[in-house]
Write a protein that holds these residues in place. Sequence first.
Motif, short mmCIF file in Angstrom:
data_model
loop_
_atom_site.label_atom_id
_atom_site.label_comp_id
_atom_site.label_asym_id
_atom_site.label_seq_id
_atom_site.Cartn_x
_atom_site.Cartn_y
_atom_site.Cartn_z
N GLU A 27 0.79 -1.08 -0.15
CA GLU A 27 0.02 0.09 0.16
C GLU A 27 0.88 1.29 -0.05
O GLU A 27 0.57 2.08 -0.97
CB GLU A 27 -0.83 -0.11 1.26
N LEU A 28 2.01 1.24 0.83
CA LEU A 28 2.94 2.39 0.68
C LEU A 28 3.40 2.67 -0.63
O LEU A 28 3.75 3.81 -1.13
CB LEU A 28 3.95 2.12 1.86
N LEU A 29 3.78 1.64 -1.07
CA LEU A 29 4.43 1.50 -2.57
C LEU A 29 3.42 2.11 -3.55
O LEU A 29 3.83 2.79 -4.35
CB LEU A 29 5.14 0.44 -2.81
N ILE A 30 2.46 1.82 -3.50
CA ILE A 30 1.31 2.24 -4.62
C ILE A 30 0.65 3.50 -4.13
O ILE A 30 0.47 4.12 -5.31
CB ILE A 30 0.05 1.07 -4.55
N PHE A 31 0.59 3.80 -3.02
CA PHE A 31 -0.28 5.26 -2.66
C PHE A 31 0.44 6.33 -3.39
O PHE A 31 -0.37 7.06 -4.04
CB PHE A 31 -0.02 5.38 -1.02
N PRO A 32 1.64 6.72 -3.51
CA PRO A 32 2.08 8.05 -4.13
C PRO A 32 1.59 7.99 -5.83
O PRO A 32 1.39 9.09 -6.28
CB PRO A 32 3.87 7.71 -4.20
N ASN A 33 1.73 6.72 -6.50
CA ASN A 33 1.32 6.67 -7.68
C ASN A 33 -0.23 6.82 -8.15
O ASN A 33 -0.84 7.58 -9.11
CB ASN A 33 1.65 5.44 -8.39
N ALA A 34 -0.89 6.15 -6.99
CA ALA A 34 -2.41 6.19 -7.15
C ALA A 34 -2.90 7.68 -7.03
O ALA A 34 -4.08 7.97 -7.74
CB ALA A 34 -3.01 5.61 -5.84
N ASP A 35 -2.48 8.40 -6.38
CA ASP A 35 -2.89 9.89 -6.23
C ASP A 35 -2.37 10.91 -7.11
O ASP A 35 -2.19 12.09 -6.79
CB ASP A 35 -2.72 10.25 -4.78
N LYS A 46 -2.05 21.89 -2.71
CA LYS A 46 -1.78 20.62 -2.21
C LYS A 46 -0.07 20.32 -2.36
O LYS A 46 0.32 19.24 -1.42
CB LYS A 46 -2.44 19.57 -2.94
N VAL A 47 0.60 21.06 -2.76
CA VAL A 47 2.09 20.83 -2.93
C VAL A 47 2.54 20.75 -1.59
O VAL A 47 3.45 19.59 -1.45
CB VAL A 47 2.98 21.85 -3.62
N ARG A 48 2.44 21.27 -0.74
CA ARG A 48 3.05 21.17 0.87
C ARG A 48 2.53 20.02 1.41
O ARG A 48 3.24 19.16 2.16
CB ARG A 48 2.91 22.52 1.65
N LEU A 49 1.23 19.90 1.51
CA LEU A 49 0.73 18.51 2.11
C LEU A 49 1.33 17.31 1.28
O LEU A 49 1.68 16.56 2.24
CB LEU A 49 -0.77 18.56 1.87
N PHE A 50 1.30 17.32 0.01
CA PHE A 50 1.83 15.82 -0.42
C PHE A 50 3.46 15.88 -0.24
O PHE A 50 3.95 14.69 -0.21
CB PHE A 50 1.69 15.97 -2.01
N ALA A 51 4.00 16.88 -0.23
CA ALA A 51 5.44 16.72 0.11
C ALA A 51 5.79 16.44 1.66
O ALA A 51 6.53 15.67 1.77
CB ALA A 51 6.13 18.51 0.06
N CYS A 52 5.02 16.83 2.47
CA CYS A 52 4.88 16.01 3.74
C CYS A 52 4.61 14.54 3.84
O CYS A 52 5.19 13.93 4.35
CB CYS A 52 4.16 16.79 4.96
N LEU A 53 3.48 14.41 3.19
CA LEU A 53 3.14 12.96 3.04
C LEU A 53 4.17 12.13 2.56
O LEU A 53 4.50 11.02 2.94
CB LEU A 53 1.85 12.68 2.10
N ASP A 54 4.93 12.61 1.34
CA ASP A 54 5.80 11.62 0.54
C ASP A 54 7.17 11.55 1.86
O ASP A 54 7.52 10.46 1.72
CB ASP A 54 6.57 12.48 -0.29
N MET A 55 7.34 12.60 2.64
CA MET A 55 8.37 12.14 3.59
C MET A 55 7.98 11.19 4.49
O MET A 55 8.95 10.29 4.90
CB MET A 55 8.54 13.45 4.00
N VAL A 56 6.56 11.25 5.08
CA VAL A 56 5.99 10.17 5.95
C VAL A 56 5.99 8.86 5.50
O VAL A 56 6.65 7.75 5.87
CB VAL A 56 4.68 10.83 6.34
N ILE A 57 5.73 8.74 3.90
CA ILE A 57 5.78 7.28 3.45
C ILE A 57 7.08 6.91 3.22
O ILE A 57 7.17 5.95 3.42
CB ILE A 57 4.81 7.57 2.23
N ASP A 58 7.94 7.88 2.88
CA ASP A 58 9.19 7.37 2.75
C ASP A 58 9.88 6.82 3.94
O ASP A 58 10.52 5.76 4.11
CB ASP A 58 10.00 8.67 2.14
N GLY A 59 9.57 7.48 5.03
CA GLY A 59 10.02 6.88 6.24
C GLY A 59 9.48 5.59 6.67
O GLY A 59 10.13 4.62 7.17
N ILE A 102 10.85 -3.80 -7.88
CA ILE A 102 11.76 -3.31 -9.22
C ILE A 102 11.27 -2.24 -9.80
O ILE A 102 11.96 -1.20 -10.03
CB ILE A 102 11.77 -4.56 -10.38
N ALA A 103 9.69 -2.19 -9.92
CA ALA A 103 9.41 -0.90 -10.36
C ALA A 103 9.39 0.36 -9.74
O ALA A 103 9.42 1.58 -10.53
CB ALA A 103 7.97 -1.05 -10.99
N SER A 104 9.48 0.21 -8.25
CA SER A 104 9.51 1.37 -7.29
C SER A 104 11.09 1.64 -7.00
O SER A 104 11.04 2.56 -6.41
CB SER A 104 8.78 0.72 -6.08
#
Length: 245
Positions: A27-35, A46-59, A102-104
């Motif tokens: 789900e973590l791997l798919i989520f960034p692509n899904a949105d 949304k740029v700031r929100l998603f930037a923060c979300l990307d950092m959280v998902i990355d962690g 591999i794709a990610s």
Amino acid sequence: MAKLTTKGLLKKSKSRKPSELLKNTRELLIFPNADKDVRDQKRKEKVRLFACLDMVIDGELTKSMLEIRTLLYGDGESEPNKDTCAQLTQEFFREDMFRLLIASLPKLNLETRKNVTHIIANLQRQQVQSRLIASEYLEKNIDVMDLLIPGYEEGDIALSCGAILRECIRHQVVARYVLESNHMKKFFDYIQIPNFEIASDAAATFKVEYGLIIIPDCKNCDNPLCLCTNFAFLDTTRTGAYDQA
């Protein structure tokens, strides 16, 4: 199809069953692509929100990969549980996590990519009831090599792809596929890439492939690495092959 949200993506740091751990990682791997479409449509607000979300998902991905690696290799104080490893192996290949990882690779940070490399390397050797699950998976999904091998052309992930490919090539089905495909010829380009690290890595991968084959005398030329038709056959009895004919 249900909309993918952040709810349930971020799990507390605790021991999880292999199925739950892999489900959350997927789900973590798919989520960034899904949105992605949502990001493009509402970029300004949304740029700031998603930037923060990307950092959280990355962690969270970093934590998940480390947890999977620990299950497979142990934590330094205790050995890995065989039943857990067997369950993780089956779930991993059943859910096609190999292809997804591999794709990610391009979007993963360096630490996570290193853990992915170790995870996949370990899973190539895991046997479940005397069966090499990885070999069975690769036989049915050999096209995943078409995603992995061109990774040598992507500087950031080239070394990760090379390390994973060397483990995969030790399976007869992959060695044969690479040998008989156009990918084999591309290695002569890869070993001449200006980047010394990548070129050396490609040479190391070629050496593994070359070490699993026997090249008979060629009647058409004197080139010891001749690529003439039917120039080689696999010798999986040599040390290094995971499966044998």
